[in-house]
Design a protein around this motif. Structure first.
Motif, PDB file in Angstrom:
ATOM      1  N   GLN A  55     -25.584  23.582  43.366  1.00 46.37           N
ATOM      2  CA  GLN A  55     -24.871  24.423  42.412  1.00 46.37           C
ATOM      3  C   GLN A  55     -24.754  25.856  42.918  1.00 46.37           C
ATOM      4  N   ALA A  56     -23.776  26.575  42.388  1.00 47.46           N
ATOM      5  CA  ALA A  56     -23.602  27.989  42.739  1.00 47.46           C
ATOM      6  C   ALA A  56     -24.685  28.815  42.046  1.00 47.46           C
ATOM      7  N   PRO A  57     -25.167  29.876  42.691  1.00 51.55           N
ATOM      8  CA  PRO A  57     -26.206  30.700  42.062  1.00 51.55           C
ATOM      9  C   PRO A  57     -25.677  31.440  40.839  1.00 51.55           C
ATOM     10  N   VAL A  58     -26.555  31.609  39.856  1.00 57.13           N
ATOM     11  CA  VAL A  58     -26.206  32.328  38.634  1.00 57.13           C
ATOM     12  C   VAL A  58     -27.089  33.564  38.519  1.00 57.13           C
ATOM     13  N   GLU A  59     -26.727  34.449  37.611  1.00 57.39           N
ATOM     14  CA  GLU A  59     -27.507  35.661  37.412  1.00 57.39           C
ATOM     15  C   GLU A  59     -28.896  35.329  36.857  1.00 57.39           C
ATOM     16  N   LEU A  60     -29.833  36.207  37.127  1.00 54.24           N
ATOM     17  CA  LEU A  60     -31.208  36.011  36.677  1.00 54.24           C
ATOM     18  C   LEU A  60     -31.280  35.834  35.165  1.00 54.24           C
ATOM     19  N   ALA A  61     -30.442  36.554  34.417  1.00 48.82           N
ATOM     20  CA  ALA A  61     -30.471  36.472  32.958  1.00 48.82           C
ATOM     21  C   ALA A  61     -30.223  35.048  32.473  1.00 48.82           C
ATOM     22  N   ALA A  62     -29.365  34.298  33.162  1.00 49.55           N
ATOM     23  CA  ALA A  62     -29.073  32.919  32.765  1.00 49.55           C
ATOM     24  C   ALA A  62     -30.289  32.030  32.964  1.00 49.55           C
ATOM     25  N   ILE A  63     -31.024  32.231  34.052  1.00 47.74           N
ATOM     26  CA  ILE A  63     -32.226  31.436  34.310  1.00 47.74           C
ATOM     27  C   ILE A  63     -33.314  31.792  33.303  1.00 47.74           C
ATOM     28  N   GLU A  64     -33.433  33.082  32.982  1.00 41.97           N
ATOM     29  CA  GLU A  64     -34.428  33.492  31.984  1.00 41.97           C
ATOM     30  C   GLU A  64     -34.111  32.906  30.619  1.00 41.97           C
ATOM     31  N   SER A  65     -32.840  32.892  30.256  1.00 43.16           N
ATOM     32  CA  SER A  65     -32.448  32.306  28.980  1.00 43.16           C
ATOM     33  C   SER A  65     -32.806  30.819  28.927  1.00 43.16           C
ATOM     34  N   MET A  66     -32.579  30.115  30.032  1.00 39.18           N
ATOM     35  CA  MET A  66     -32.941  28.706  30.105  1.00 39.18           C
ATOM     36  C   MET A  66     -34.448  28.538  29.957  1.00 39.18           C
ATOM     37  N   TRP A  67     -35.213  29.384  30.621  1.00 35.31           N
ATOM     38  CA  TRP A  67     -36.679  29.294  30.553  1.00 35.31           C
ATOM     39  C   TRP A  67     -37.171  29.545  29.134  1.00 35.31           C
ATOM     40  N   ARG A  68     -36.622  30.552  28.464  1.00 35.11           N
ATOM     41  CA  ARG A  68     -37.042  30.852  27.092  1.00 35.11           C
ATOM     42  C   ARG A  68     -36.716  29.703  26.143  1.00 35.11           C
ATOM     43  N   GLY A  69     -35.669  28.947  26.447  1.00 38.75           N
ATOM     44  CA  GLY A  69     -35.292  27.805  25.626  1.00 38.75           C
ATOM     45  C   GLY A  69     -36.054  26.539  25.954  1.00 38.75           C
ATOM     46  N   GLY A  70     -37.021  26.625  26.861  1.00 46.60           N
ATOM     47  CA  GLY A  70     -37.819  25.460  27.229  1.00 46.60           C
ATOM     48  C   GLY A  70     -37.188  24.607  28.307  1.00 46.60           C
ATOM     49  N   ARG A  76     -33.337  25.899  40.597  1.00 46.56           N
ATOM     50  CA  ARG A  76     -32.012  26.348  40.161  1.00 46.56           C
ATOM     51  C   ARG A  76     -31.626  27.612  40.934  1.00 46.56           C
ATOM     52  N   PRO A  77     -30.456  27.603  41.577  1.00 48.40           N
ATOM     53  CA  PRO A  77     -30.031  28.762  42.373  1.00 48.40           C
ATOM     54  C   PRO A  77     -29.834  30.002  41.502  1.00 48.40           C
ATOM     55  N   VAL A  78     -30.306  31.127  42.005  1.00 50.94           N
ATOM     56  CA  VAL A  78     -30.250  32.367  41.247  1.00 50.94           C
ATOM     57  C   VAL A  78     -29.925  33.516  42.191  1.00 50.94           C
ATOM     58  N   ILE A  79     -29.292  34.538  41.629  1.00 47.13           N
ATOM     59  CA  ILE A  79     -28.983  35.742  42.398  1.00 47.13           C
ATOM     60  C   ILE A  79     -29.542  36.933  41.624  1.00 47.13           C
ATOM     61  N   LEU A  80     -30.191  37.851  42.321  1.00 55.03           N
ATOM     62  CA  LEU A  80     -30.801  39.002  41.658  1.00 55.03           C
ATOM     63  C   LEU A  80     -30.784  40.201  42.590  1.00 55.03           C
ATOM     64  N   HIS A 103     -46.940  32.302  53.330  1.00 57.60           N
ATOM     65  CA  HIS A 103     -45.705  32.670  52.664  1.00 57.60           C
ATOM     66  C   HIS A 103     -45.932  34.035  52.023  1.00 57.60           C
ATOM     67  N   VAL A 104     -45.012  34.934  52.248  1.00 60.60           N
ATOM     68  CA  VAL A 104     -45.148  36.302  51.757  1.00 60.60           C
ATOM     69  C   VAL A 104     -44.431  36.432  50.417  1.00 60.60           C
ATOM     70  N   TYR A 105     -45.207  36.673  49.358  1.00 60.74           N
ATOM     71  CA  TYR A 105     -44.661  36.882  48.015  1.00 60.74           C
ATOM     72  C   TYR A 105     -44.650  38.379  47.723  1.00 60.74           C
ATOM     73  N   THR A 106     -43.449  38.931  47.599  1.00 61.66           N
ATOM     74  CA  THR A 106     -43.297  40.368  47.407  1.00 61.66           C
ATOM     75  C   THR A 106     -42.636  40.648  46.063  1.00 61.66           C
ATOM     76  N   PRO A 107     -43.193  41.568  45.257  1.00 58.19           N
ATOM     77  CA  PRO A 107     -42.542  41.911  43.990  1.00 58.19           C
ATOM     78  C   PRO A 107     -41.210  42.616  44.248  1.00 58.19           C
ATOM     79  N   LEU A 108     -40.187  42.139  43.577  1.00 58.53           N
ATOM     80  CA  LEU A 108     -38.879  42.791  43.597  1.00 58.53           C
ATOM     81  C   LEU A 108     -38.734  43.528  42.268  1.00 58.53           C
ATOM     82  N   ARG A 109     -38.643  44.862  42.336  1.00 59.87           N
ATOM     83  CA  ARG A 109     -38.507  45.647  41.112  1.00 59.87           C
ATOM     84  C   ARG A 109     -37.037  45.715  40.703  1.00 59.87           C
ATOM     85  N   LEU A 110     -36.764  45.182  39.517  1.00 60.14           N
ATOM     86  CA  LEU A 110     -35.405  45.147  39.003  1.00 60.14           C
ATOM     87  C   LEU A 110     -35.015  46.509  38.423  1.00 60.14           C
TER      88      LEU A 110
END
Length: 247
Positions: A55-70, A76-80, A103-110
């Motif tokens: 699938q094409a990547p979607v904005e972070l807000a769409a993934i967060e909305s999905m997560w909040r809805g359970g 899922r591809p995401v762009i941020l 694996h290097v996990y780095t905080p990305l500040r939005l």
């Protein structure tokens, strides 16, 4: 009387043997059926991963909305967009292409001040120290394309070592510990990870695109093993019964 007692024992033994045979056979068939159910689950999981990955990547807000809805945000591809805080990177012990490293996990500040822990990719064991790969610590606002990865509810197994926060070595992805050890408040944390894609890093390291898609799927082999043992048990029992009848 002695002959009657011996006759009674002889009549009980076949009944016990038959009962034991049925119990063992039921266990083997149950294990085989359970593996077939696991096979169906794993096949669906792999199909879902392949579908989501395409699938094409979607904005972070769409993934967060999905997560909040359970909903399930895994793979899922995401762009941020945001700015990496390299001084807060966390290191997850991993192997990649036969090498041991991290694996290097780095905080990305939005832009809204919240943080997403991004798995930027793999570095060899001897390049854990960020000072050895300064060229890869890109600055300024960056666009990251990757895959959302769900957080773990807890330690996946007692066999997994405890995370060593003092040495900044994680053996399981504890998002809360990663955040708290870097001073990021829970209310400022996006509640899942993002695995970055394989976009070239100008400094070479970390190497992105390390998400694993080829999950082990040996359930059919296991099911055939259990069913095969059940068939062998029936065969051996049938031969023994036939021989005893001839005698």
């Amino acid at each position: 009387m002695a002959e009657v007692a011996r006759g009674g024992r002889r009549s009980v033994r076949p009944a016990l043997s038959a009962a034991l045979l049925l119990v063992v056979l039921a266990i083997l068939l149950t294990l085989g059926t359970w593996q077939m159910q696991r096979l169906a689950w794993k096949d669906k999981l792999l199909a879902d991963i392949a579908e989501r990955h395409a699938q094409a990547p979607v904005e972070l807000a769409a993934i967060e909305s999905m997560w909040r809805g359970g909903g399930d945000v895994e793979y899922r591809p995401v762009i941020l967009k945001g700015t990496f805080e390299h001084d807060k990177e966390r290191h997850f012990f991993a192997t990649w292409n036969g090498q041991s490293g991290y694996h290097v996990y780095t905080p990305l500040r939005l832009t809204d001040g919240r943080h997403v822990f991004v798995n930027r990719g793999f570095v060899p064991f001897e390049r854990k120290d960020a000072e050895t790969r300064k060229g890869g610590e890109i600055s300024g606002e960056q666009q990251v394309v990757g895959l959302a990865r769900a957080r773990l509810d807890g330690k996946p197994s007692s066999l997994v070592p405890d995370n060593d926060l003092a040495k900044n070595v994680f053996y399981w992805k504890d998002l809360d510990a990663m955040a708290s050890s870097t001073g990021i408040a829970p209310e400022n944390l996006v509640p899942f990870f993002v695995d970055a894609d394989n976009a070239p890093n100008p400094g070479g390291l970390p190497v992105g695109g390390v998400t694993q898609f080829d999950l082990p799927n040996n359930h059919l082999q296991y099911a055939l093993t259990w069913y095969g043992l059940a068939a062998a048990l029936l065969g051996v029992s049938g031969i023994n019964f036939w021989r005893s009848r001839r005698r």
